[in-house]
Design an enzyme around this catalytic site. Sequence first.
Site, PDB file in Angstrom:
ATOM      1  CB  ALA A 257      -0.888  -0.017   1.239  1.00  0.00           C
TER       2      ALA A 257
ATOM      3  N   GLY B 217       0.518  -4.993   0.762  1.00  0.00           N
ATOM      4  CA  GLY B 217      -0.666  -4.975  -0.107  1.00  0.00           C
ATOM      5  C   GLY B 217      -0.417  -5.626  -1.462  1.00  0.00           C
TER       6      GLY B 217
ATOM      7  CD  GLU C 298      -2.717  -7.182   2.543  1.00  0.00           C
ATOM      8  OE1 GLU C 298      -2.133  -6.099   2.334  1.00  0.00           O
ATOM      9  OE2 GLU C 298      -3.591  -7.333   3.402  1.00  0.00           O
TER      10      GLU C 298
ATOM     11  CD  GLU D  21       1.450  -5.647   5.501  1.00  0.00           C
ATOM     12  OE1 GLU D  21       2.234  -6.563   5.812  1.00  0.00           O
ATOM     13  OE2 GLU D  21       0.717  -5.684   4.501  1.00  0.00           O
TER      14      GLU D  21
HETATM   15  N1  CAA Z   1       4.604   3.108  -0.650  1.00  0.00           N
HETATM   16  C1  CAA Z   1       5.022   4.254  -1.204  1.00  0.00           C
HETATM   17  N2  CAA Z   1       6.183   4.385  -1.865  1.00  0.00           N
HETATM   18  C2  CAA Z   1       6.953   3.294  -1.976  1.00  0.00           C
HETATM   19  C3  CAA Z   1       6.584   2.056  -1.431  1.00  0.00           C
HETATM   20  C4  CAA Z   1       5.342   1.980  -0.740  1.00  0.00           C
HETATM   21  N3  CAA Z   1       4.864   0.845  -0.218  1.00  0.00           N
HETATM   22  N4  CAA Z   1       7.567   1.164  -1.683  1.00  0.00           N
HETATM   23  C5  CAA Z   1       8.496   1.815  -2.376  1.00  0.00           C
HETATM   24  N5  CAA Z   1       8.143   3.110  -2.567  1.00  0.00           N
HETATM   25  C6  CAA Z   1       8.897   4.164  -3.236  1.00  0.00           C
HETATM   26  C7  CAA Z   1      10.094   4.601  -2.423  1.00  0.00           C
HETATM   27  O1  CAA Z   1       9.708   5.537  -1.442  1.00  0.00           O
HETATM   28  C8  CAA Z   1      10.956   5.190  -3.515  1.00  0.00           C
HETATM   29  O2  CAA Z   1      10.493   6.482  -3.825  1.00  0.00           O
HETATM   30  P1  CAA Z   1      11.544   7.706  -3.997  1.00  0.00           P
HETATM   31  O3  CAA Z   1      12.421   7.293  -5.166  1.00  0.00           O
HETATM   32  O4  CAA Z   1      10.664   8.869  -4.291  1.00  0.00           O
HETATM   33  O5  CAA Z   1      12.308   7.788  -2.725  1.00  0.00           O
HETATM   34  C9  CAA Z   1      10.691   4.307  -4.711  1.00  0.00           C
HETATM   35  O6  CAA Z   1       9.448   3.661  -4.430  1.00  0.00           O
HETATM   36  C10 CAA Z   1      11.748   3.239  -4.919  1.00  0.00           C
HETATM   37  O7  CAA Z   1      11.868   2.506  -3.700  1.00  0.00           O
HETATM   38  P2  CAA Z   1      13.280   2.262  -2.978  1.00  0.00           P
HETATM   39  O8  CAA Z   1      14.253   3.345  -3.314  1.00  0.00           O
HETATM   40  O9  CAA Z   1      12.998   2.017  -1.530  1.00  0.00           O
HETATM   41  O10 CAA Z   1      13.724   0.914  -3.708  1.00  0.00           O
HETATM   42  P3  CAA Z   1      14.724  -0.207  -3.130  1.00  0.00           P
HETATM   43  O11 CAA Z   1      14.998  -1.113  -4.283  1.00  0.00           O
HETATM   44  O12 CAA Z   1      15.869   0.403  -2.428  1.00  0.00           O
HETATM   45  O13 CAA Z   1      13.863  -0.992  -2.028  1.00  0.00           O
HETATM   46  C11 CAA Z   1      11.895  -2.127  -1.201  1.00  0.00           C
HETATM   47  C12 CAA Z   1      12.769  -1.765  -2.439  1.00  0.00           C
HETATM   48  C13 CAA Z   1      12.671  -3.087  -0.294  1.00  0.00           C
HETATM   49  C14 CAA Z   1      10.653  -2.802  -1.753  1.00  0.00           C
HETATM   50  C15 CAA Z   1      11.533  -0.829  -0.447  1.00  0.00           C
HETATM   51  O14 CAA Z   1      11.043   0.146  -1.365  1.00  0.00           O
HETATM   52  C16 CAA Z   1      10.513  -1.034   0.618  1.00  0.00           C
HETATM   53  O15 CAA Z   1      10.804  -1.546   1.680  1.00  0.00           O
HETATM   54  N6  CAA Z   1       9.251  -0.586   0.371  1.00  0.00           N
HETATM   55  C17 CAA Z   1       8.193  -0.631   1.335  1.00  0.00           C
HETATM   56  C18 CAA Z   1       7.650  -2.039   1.488  1.00  0.00           C
HETATM   57  C19 CAA Z   1       6.550  -2.088   2.523  1.00  0.00           C
HETATM   58  O16 CAA Z   1       6.763  -1.786   3.688  1.00  0.00           O
HETATM   59  N7  CAA Z   1       5.352  -2.466   2.099  1.00  0.00           N
HETATM   60  C20 CAA Z   1       4.193  -2.563   2.964  1.00  0.00           C
HETATM   61  C21 CAA Z   1       3.404  -1.286   2.920  1.00  0.00           C
HETATM   62  S1  CAA Z   1       2.146  -1.222   4.143  1.00  0.00           S
HETATM   63  C22 CAA Z   1       0.861  -2.116   3.502  1.00  0.00           C
HETATM   64  O17 CAA Z   1       0.942  -2.691   2.430  1.00  0.00           O
HETATM   65  C23 CAA Z   1      -0.375  -2.095   4.369  1.00  0.00           C
HETATM   66  C24 CAA Z   1      -1.495  -2.924   3.914  1.00  0.00           C
HETATM   67  O18 CAA Z   1      -1.447  -4.136   3.841  1.00  0.00           O
HETATM   68  C25 CAA Z   1      -2.775  -2.289   3.633  1.00  0.00           C
END
Ligand code: CAA
Length: 259
Positions: free
Chosen positions: A65, A110, A113, A133
Amino acid sequence: MEYQILKHEIANGIALVTISRPQALNALNTLFFNEMNHLLAALSQNKDVRVMVLTGEGKAFVAGADIAEMVNKNEREGTDFSRLGQHTFRSIEKVAFPVIAAINGFALGGGLELAMACDFRLASAKAKFGQPEVNLGLIPGFAGTQRLSRLVGVANALYLLTSAEMIGAEDALRIGLVQKVTEPELLLDESMRIANLIAAKGPKAVQLVKVCVRQGLGMSFDDGNELEAKHFGSLFGPNSQGEEGMKAFMEKRPPVWQD
Ligand code: CAA
């Protein structure tokens, strides 16, 4: 509707849908859910669509998400966002045609999911899976707590949900989270090959298989058998697709499916 995030093309009975917001690793925001609901409704009306393949553009299927959208939400807005995602993913389960997830990269939070709401999953050998999460002080909100345990069992689900550990495609295959792993460059070809297999089968039979399996899960075994018998019977009779399929077999020719 003018789609900003979802790309789609329809050919030979297959709708190929690509989530295209690679700059945010295809993170799921409200616009995505609105577009997905609209597209599912449109594809459902299109009699040419027999199967859908869902994939992501870039290095992620979906990285979760959209954290940037969620960060300022209050309790009521958080609940509403959860319900929007749950409703959308339920619509994928309920849509008449099978939906195949072609997981090209990260399927996190998400994103996993979403993949789990699809009917089955093919993965690139480079794909990574997880429910991170709890790293954010959150729990899954798009039915991950419900689907993951049903797909991989309680212990595998609680391991992934509580540790937030990411696993690779081979581990995902081992626990039944995905059904097949391919070399990254072959993922789409393999997904389309399987979609083509499905698109060539008896259209009503394919739809009714999905109905019986999906609806049967929420029923007692005996009620599920009743549902199966009713739908089995509906495929027989003059000019039915069942009659055509069986006649074609006996006449040693390919079937010609009529609506
Ligand atoms: N939401 C918003 N933006 C996201 C994102 C997310 N879930 N995941 C990645 N991005 C964005 C980053 O902020 C980044 O943006 P900027 O270039 O503007 O900084 C861009 O995508 C590229 O990401 P990274 O630079 O972080 O890429 P990476 O290769 O270094 O890392 C990753 C990849 C390990 C997937 C890392 O991006 C990450 O950990 N992302 C978050 C994963 C996460 O926590 N997901 C769960 C979200 S909560 C959820 O999903 C709740 C639910 O069930 C309803």
